[in-house]
Write a protein that holds these residues in place. Structure first.
Motif, PDB file in Angstrom:
ATOM      1  N   UNK A  38      10.822  -2.010  -3.611  1.00 48.31           N
ATOM      2  CA  UNK A  38      11.215  -3.258  -2.946  1.00 48.31           C
ATOM      3  C   UNK A  38      12.717  -3.239  -2.694  1.00 48.31           C
ATOM      4  N   UNK A  39      13.148  -3.781  -1.571  1.00 50.75           N
ATOM      5  CA  UNK A  39      14.594  -3.828  -1.305  1.00 50.75           C
ATOM      6  C   UNK A  39      15.272  -4.885  -2.178  1.00 50.75           C
ATOM      7  N   UNK A  40      16.516  -4.643  -2.475  1.00 53.48           N
ATOM      8  CA  UNK A  40      17.320  -5.620  -3.215  1.00 53.48           C
ATOM      9  C   UNK A  40      17.895  -6.628  -2.221  1.00 53.48           C
ATOM     10  N   UNK A  41      18.147  -7.834  -2.691  1.00 52.51           N
ATOM     11  CA  UNK A  41      18.755  -8.851  -1.834  1.00 52.51           C
ATOM     12  C   UNK A  41      20.168  -8.399  -1.485  1.00 52.51           C
ATOM     13  N   UNK A  42      20.468  -8.244  -0.200  1.00 50.62           N
ATOM     14  CA  UNK A  42      21.805  -7.756   0.169  1.00 50.62           C
ATOM     15  C   UNK A  42      22.881  -8.807  -0.064  1.00 50.62           C
ATOM     16  N   UNK A  43      24.063  -8.350  -0.368  1.00 51.44           N
ATOM     17  CA  UNK A  43      25.233  -9.228  -0.460  1.00 51.44           C
ATOM     18  C   UNK A  43      25.787  -9.348   0.952  1.00 51.44           C
ATOM     19  N   UNK A  44      25.832 -10.547   1.459  1.00 49.30           N
ATOM     20  CA  UNK A  44      26.322 -10.764   2.816  1.00 49.30           C
ATOM     21  C   UNK A  44      27.843 -10.941   2.781  1.00 49.30           C
ATOM     22  N   UNK A  45      28.530 -10.155   3.571  1.00 49.89           N
ATOM     23  CA  UNK A  45      29.988 -10.256   3.657  1.00 49.89           C
ATOM     24  C   UNK A  45      30.379 -10.696   5.062  1.00 49.89           C
ATOM     25  N   UNK A  46      31.450 -11.422   5.150  1.00 49.42           N
ATOM     26  CA  UNK A  46      31.953 -11.842   6.459  1.00 49.42           C
ATOM     27  C   UNK A  46      31.116 -12.908   7.129  1.00 49.42           C
ATOM     28  N   UNK A  47      30.396 -13.677   6.349  1.00 49.44           N
ATOM     29  CA  UNK A  47      29.557 -14.737   6.909  1.00 49.44           C
ATOM     30  C   UNK A  47      30.461 -15.872   7.395  1.00 49.44           C
ATOM     31  N   UNK A  48      30.294 -16.301   8.641  1.00 50.26           N
ATOM     32  CA  UNK A  48      31.148 -17.367   9.175  1.00 50.26           C
ATOM     33  C   UNK A  48      30.721 -18.750   8.667  1.00 50.26           C
ATOM     34  N   UNK A  49      31.571 -19.737   8.904  1.00 50.10           N
ATOM     35  CA  UNK A  49      31.185 -21.118   8.626  1.00 50.10           C
ATOM     36  C   UNK A  49      29.992 -21.458   9.509  1.00 50.10           C
ATOM     37  N   UNK A  50      29.111 -22.294   9.018  1.00 45.41           N
ATOM     38  CA  UNK A  50      27.918 -22.720   9.756  1.00 45.41           C
ATOM     39  C   UNK A  50      27.137 -21.511  10.282  1.00 45.41           C
ATOM     40  N   UNK A  51      26.709 -20.625   9.368  1.00 45.86           N
ATOM     41  CA  UNK A  51      26.106 -19.361   9.791  1.00 45.86           C
ATOM     42  C   UNK A  51      24.680 -19.490  10.314  1.00 45.86           C
ATOM     43  N   UNK A  52      24.314 -18.524  11.120  1.00 43.88           N
ATOM     44  CA  UNK A  52      22.918 -18.297  11.492  1.00 43.88           C
ATOM     45  C   UNK A  52      22.531 -17.026  10.746  1.00 43.88           C
ATOM     46  N   UNK A  53      21.523 -17.142   9.889  1.00 43.74           N
ATOM     47  CA  UNK A  53      21.084 -16.012   9.082  1.00 43.74           C
ATOM     48  C   UNK A  53      19.664 -15.638   9.475  1.00 43.74           C
ATOM     49  N   UNK A  54      19.348 -14.361   9.415  1.00 43.93           N
ATOM     50  CA  UNK A  54      18.052 -13.854   9.855  1.00 43.93           C
ATOM     51  C   UNK A  54      17.343 -13.134   8.715  1.00 43.93           C
ATOM     52  N   UNK A  55      16.089 -13.469   8.509  1.00 49.26           N
ATOM     53  CA  UNK A  55      15.207 -12.707   7.632  1.00 49.26           C
ATOM     54  C   UNK A  55      14.148 -12.127   8.558  1.00 49.26           C
ATOM     55  N   UNK A  56      14.118 -10.813   8.658  1.00 51.47           N
ATOM     56  CA  UNK A  56      13.246 -10.160   9.640  1.00 51.47           C
ATOM     57  C   UNK A  56      12.436  -9.028   9.010  1.00 51.47           C
TER      58      UNK A  56
ATOM     59  N   UNK B  85       0.868  -1.174   0.000  1.00 48.12           N
ATOM     60  CA  UNK B  85       0.000   0.000   0.000  1.00 48.12           C
ATOM     61  C   UNK B  85       0.910   1.229   0.000  1.00 48.12           C
ATOM     62  N   UNK B  86       1.719   1.336   1.046  1.00 49.37           N
ATOM     63  CA  UNK B  86       2.715   2.415   1.106  1.00 49.37           C
ATOM     64  C   UNK B  86       4.112   1.905   0.750  1.00 49.37           C
ATOM     65  N   UNK B  87       4.278   0.599   0.787  1.00 51.99           N
ATOM     66  CA  UNK B  87       5.590   0.002   0.539  1.00 51.99           C
ATOM     67  C   UNK B  87       6.451  -0.092   1.780  1.00 51.99           C
ATOM     68  N   UNK B  88       5.986   0.464   2.892  1.00 48.48           N
ATOM     69  CA  UNK B  88       6.785   0.453   4.124  1.00 48.48           C
ATOM     70  C   UNK B  88       7.055  -0.968   4.612  1.00 48.48           C
ATOM     71  N   UNK B  89       6.026  -1.806   4.589  1.00 48.98           N
ATOM     72  CA  UNK B  89       6.208  -3.192   5.036  1.00 48.98           C
ATOM     73  C   UNK B  89       7.205  -3.913   4.128  1.00 48.98           C
ATOM     74  N   UNK B  90       6.979  -3.855   2.834  1.00 49.66           N
ATOM     75  CA  UNK B  90       7.861  -4.538   1.888  1.00 49.66           C
ATOM     76  C   UNK B  90       9.296  -4.013   2.006  1.00 49.66           C
ATOM     77  N   UNK B  91       9.469  -2.727   2.156  1.00 53.18           N
ATOM     78  CA  UNK B  91      10.811  -2.128   2.239  1.00 53.18           C
ATOM     79  C   UNK B  91      11.517  -2.432   3.559  1.00 53.18           C
TER      80      UNK B  91
END
Length: 121
Positions: free
Chosen positions: A73-91, A42-48
């Motif tokens: 819409x936000x672009x998929x970020x490039x994750x840098x410095x991700x450790x082995x066996x990572x815990x990733x968050x989509x929030x 509607x406003x794009x705030x949620x999606x952004x």
């Protein structure tokens, strides 16, 4: 009896670590892209306000859109410095995100996260 290895087993472990990290990033990126694509606008705030991060949850939000000029819409970020066996968050920390997940929007009556996860099975 002495045996020799043609390949060092530790090299295999390094390959496994890289594969696990890459697959985790791939999967988290697919979830991120899915929830962004399925977000009602509607406003794009949620999606952004979708975030993809590692180490810590990103609970920031984006505001400023309106019905005549919704945020992009936000672009998929490039994750840098991700450790082995990572815990990733989509929030998404917008205050109404739970209501949207449980049918508050006619644009996404079956939710956003649940339908994204179902699509990846």
């Amino acid at each position: 009896m002495q045996s020799t290895w043609s390949l060092d087993p530790r090299d295999f472990l390094d390959d496994v670590k890289v594969s696990i990290k890459n697959r985790a990033i791939e999967l988290a990126s697919a979830v991120f892209e899915g929830v962004v694509d399925r977000s009602p606008v509607f406003t794009g705030n949620f999606r952004a306000s979708w975030r993809l991060s590692h180490t810590l949850e990103d609970l920031s939000t984006t505001t400023g859109g309106d019905s005549k000029s919704p945020l992009a819409a936000p672009k998929t970020p490039k994750l840098a410095g991700v450790p082995d066996f990572p815990v990733l968050y989509v929030t998404n920390a917008t205050p109404y995100s739970i209501r949207l997940e449980y049918g508050w929007s006619k644009q996404a009556p079956n939710g956003i996260i649940r339908t994204t996860i179902d699509s990846l099975r």
